[in-house]
Design an enzyme around this catalytic site. Structure first.
Site, PDB file in Angstrom:
ATOM      1  N   GLY A 122       0.798  -1.220   0.000  1.00 49.20           N
ATOM      2  CA  GLY A 122       0.000   0.000   0.000  1.00 49.20           C
ATOM      3  C   GLY A 122       0.832   1.272   0.000  1.00 49.20           C
ATOM      4  N   THR A 163      -2.730 -10.016  -2.024  1.00 55.84           N
ATOM      5  CA  THR A 163      -2.776 -11.298  -2.727  1.00 55.84           C
ATOM      6  C   THR A 163      -3.874 -12.117  -2.076  1.00 55.84           C
ATOM      7  OG1 THR A 163      -0.426 -11.190  -3.112  1.00 55.84           O
ATOM      8  CG2 THR A 163      -1.445 -13.319  -3.374  1.00 55.84           C
ATOM      9  N   ALA A 220      -0.196 -17.666  -9.845  1.00 53.93           N
ATOM     10  CA  ALA A 220       0.559 -18.441 -10.844  1.00 53.93           C
ATOM     11  C   ALA A 220       1.950 -17.843 -11.057  1.00 53.93           C
ATOM     12  CB  ALA A 220      -0.209 -18.476 -12.166  1.00 53.93           C
ATOM     13  N   CYS A 277       5.429 -13.667  -0.068  1.00 55.34           N
ATOM     14  CA  CYS A 277       4.452 -14.181  -1.036  1.00 55.34           C
ATOM     15  C   CYS A 277       4.658 -15.617  -1.509  1.00 55.34           C
ATOM     16  CB  CYS A 277       4.420 -13.275  -2.269  1.00 55.34           C
ATOM     17  SG  CYS A 277       3.649 -11.690  -1.934  1.00 55.34           S
ATOM     18  N   LYS A 312       3.401 -18.544   0.796  1.00 62.77           N
ATOM     19  CA  LYS A 312       1.983 -18.316   1.092  1.00 62.77           C
ATOM     20  C   LYS A 312       1.122 -18.539  -0.150  1.00 62.77           C
ATOM     21  CE  LYS A 312       0.299 -14.062   1.828  1.00 62.77           C
ATOM     22  NZ  LYS A 312       0.036 -12.790   2.526  1.00 62.77           N
ATOM     23  N   PHE A 352      15.382 -11.397   3.769  1.00 60.63           N
ATOM     24  CA  PHE A 352      15.239 -12.514   2.825  1.00 60.63           C
ATOM     25  C   PHE A 352      15.989 -12.275   1.517  1.00 60.63           C
ATOM     26  CE2 PHE A 352      11.737 -10.075   0.931  1.00 60.63           C
ATOM     27  CZ  PHE A 352      11.717 -10.499  -0.388  1.00 60.63           C
TER      28      PHE A 352
END
Length: 480
Positions: A13, A128, A218, A272, A275, A334
């Site tokens: 955001g 997501t 995907a 992401c 998850k 990460f």
């Protein structure tokens, strides 16, 4: 003047709205969140997230046409377009636990939008979310609409942390999914007009709602699959004496495959990939597609295997015991150029080493001590809840200390684990580091960034993922 409001002032955001404000000076943009501390940080000189270029964008627009506020209801009520960018954590209990997305925050946002709205609105999914979320949100809004017309759009983000501002300035594509009705198409055109201020029209793709929702899952699944593929090859390279960098370079030269996302490492992380794959697995299972679900599960299994393999290599190399030994951890985020630690492989590696009673000294240029201690003491998936709903003051992990720089972290250490590919780790004075370490001194390079031969000349025993093994390591195979 068009007004945009974004619910959720996080990694998606904040940067997205800042760039919209910069590129669309005639649009008023408000970013709202119930976290007082987060909004205070967005309004200060110390932004709550680190992202190259973000600070400059925020400072240019803040107070002009970009506002950060905790007055959620007022800004939602006044907005023409409402982006929803709230947490969608993986469920930890109940139906679909460990796989399905928890839409609690999404649903409460939708109910609040319905409650406070006095005019027609376009509601945009930015988080997501699982396929068909838009349909559920649409039902909540419609059943509570009081005669107001709500149009739901899916506009998934495809940002890479560390390059998010560049990705927003120059996106590969902007995807907008909506209903195939007259009102749905009008809503798509309204959002398209916002992005068209700076994005070429041929890069703004429009689809139906379900295609947009599934495209995000995907895309992340395909990217994670590439990483797991090269990491699976890295294990085979170590077993056979091949060099994974040479193999991936040769493979990447094939134009059908290309070179991106083919760097072997200790594993993928970020908010992401795991998850979204778990989400995909759950959707496949719910639709009776067991074989498809099992295929995608394997991507995560290989990622977990890679992290375990790395820990096993550290322990077996150091005479099968690291109990009481100081091990320096260089890098906790990460990936480089971000302070984000969500699902970072460093958490599992550190927990694995702590399980063998090692003493860890951790250094990362962008991650705070509080965040490191929080990550090492939290349960899986806790990180994906709003900060005020996370454990308040996590118990500090006793065997963990956080260092000010790499030299302090490595002093008197038996081994070094490089877990983030920060550029500064390539430029360290490894001779100086070696002289102050316990001997034999080990380097376990989880990102393949050091000059292995140079370090061996200094005297280090070096393990680099997917590279021919040091003679020392050949004598001590890692049991995975």
């Amino acid at each position: 003047m068009v007004k945009i409001c974004c619910i959720g002032a996080g990694y998606v955001g904040g940067p997205t709205m800042a760039v919209i404000a910069l590129k669309c000076s005639l649009i008023e943009v408000a970013v709202v969140d119930i976290s007082v501390s987060r909004i205070a940080a967005w309004n200060s000189d110390q932004l709550p997230i680190y992202e190259p270029g973000l600070e400059e964008v925020v400072k240019q627009c803040r107070g002009k046409n970009l506002f950060f506020s905790t007055d959620v209801e007022r800004h939602v009520s006044e907005a023409d377009i409402v982006f929803v960018s709230v947490n969608t954590p993986t469920k930890t209990s109940g139906l679909g636990a460990g796989k399905a997305a928890d839409l609690t925050y999404w649903e409460s946002a939708a109910r609040m939008i319905a409650d406070v709205s006095k005019s027609n609105k376009i509601v945009v999914e930015k988080s997501t979310v699982p396929v068909k979320t838009a349909e559920a949100i649409e039902k909540i809004l419609t059943h509570n609409s009081k005669g107001i017309n709500f149009q739901i759009l899916s506009n998934p983000e495809f940002l890479a942390e560390g390059t998010a501002i560049q990705d927003l300035f120059n996106p590969d594509r902007v995807l907008i999914g909506g209903r195939e009705t007259l009102d749905g198409q009008k809503a798509i055109q309204a959002l398209k007009a916002v992005y068209a201020h700076w994005v070429p029209e041929d890069r703004i793709l429009t689809t139906n709602l379900w295609s947009a929702e599934l495209s995000k899952l995907a895309a992340n699944a395909f990217l994670a699959q590439r990483i797991s593929s090269v990491n699976a090859m890295s294990a085979l390279c170590e077993a056979t004496g091949a060099d994974v960098s040479q193999v991936s370079h040769a493979v990447g030269k094939d134009t059908r495959i290309g070179p991106k996302f083919l760097n072997a490492s200790v594993g993928f992380g970020g908010s992401c990939f795991q998850k979204d794959i778990l989400n995909l697995v759950y959707i496949c299972e719910c639709n009776g597609l067991t074989e498809v679900a099992n295929y995608w599960k394997q991507v995560i299994k290989v990622n977990d295997y890679q992290k375990n393999r790395f820990v096993n290599r550290v322990v077996s190399s150091m005479f099968n015991t690291i109990s009481g030994k100081k091990i320096a951890i260089l890098g906790f985020a990460f990936k480089k150029d971000t302070g984000d630690t969500r699902e970072t492989p460093a958490i599992d590696v550190c927990k694995g080493l702590l399980g063998d009673k090692a003493k860890l000294s951790i250094y990362d240029p962008q991650v705070t001590e509080d965040q490191i201690q929080r990550d090492l003491s939290m349960n899986k998936f806790d990180w994906d809840h709003p900060i005020h709903l996370q454990p308040m003051s996590p118990t500090a992990v006793k065997q963990v200390s956080v260092a000010w720089d790499a030299y302090e972290a490595t002093k008197d250490a038996h081994g070094i684990c490089i877990l983030t590919e920060w550029d500064e780790f390539k430029k360290l004075d490894y001779k100086k580091i070696f002289d102050k370490m316990q001997k034999p001194a080990f380097v376990f390079d989880g990102r393949n960034i050091v000059d292995v031969e140079k370090l061996r000349e200094i005297g280090f025993i070096v393990y680099s993922i997917g590279k021919p093994l040091d003679l020392w390591l050949k004598d001590m195979p890692a049991v995975a």
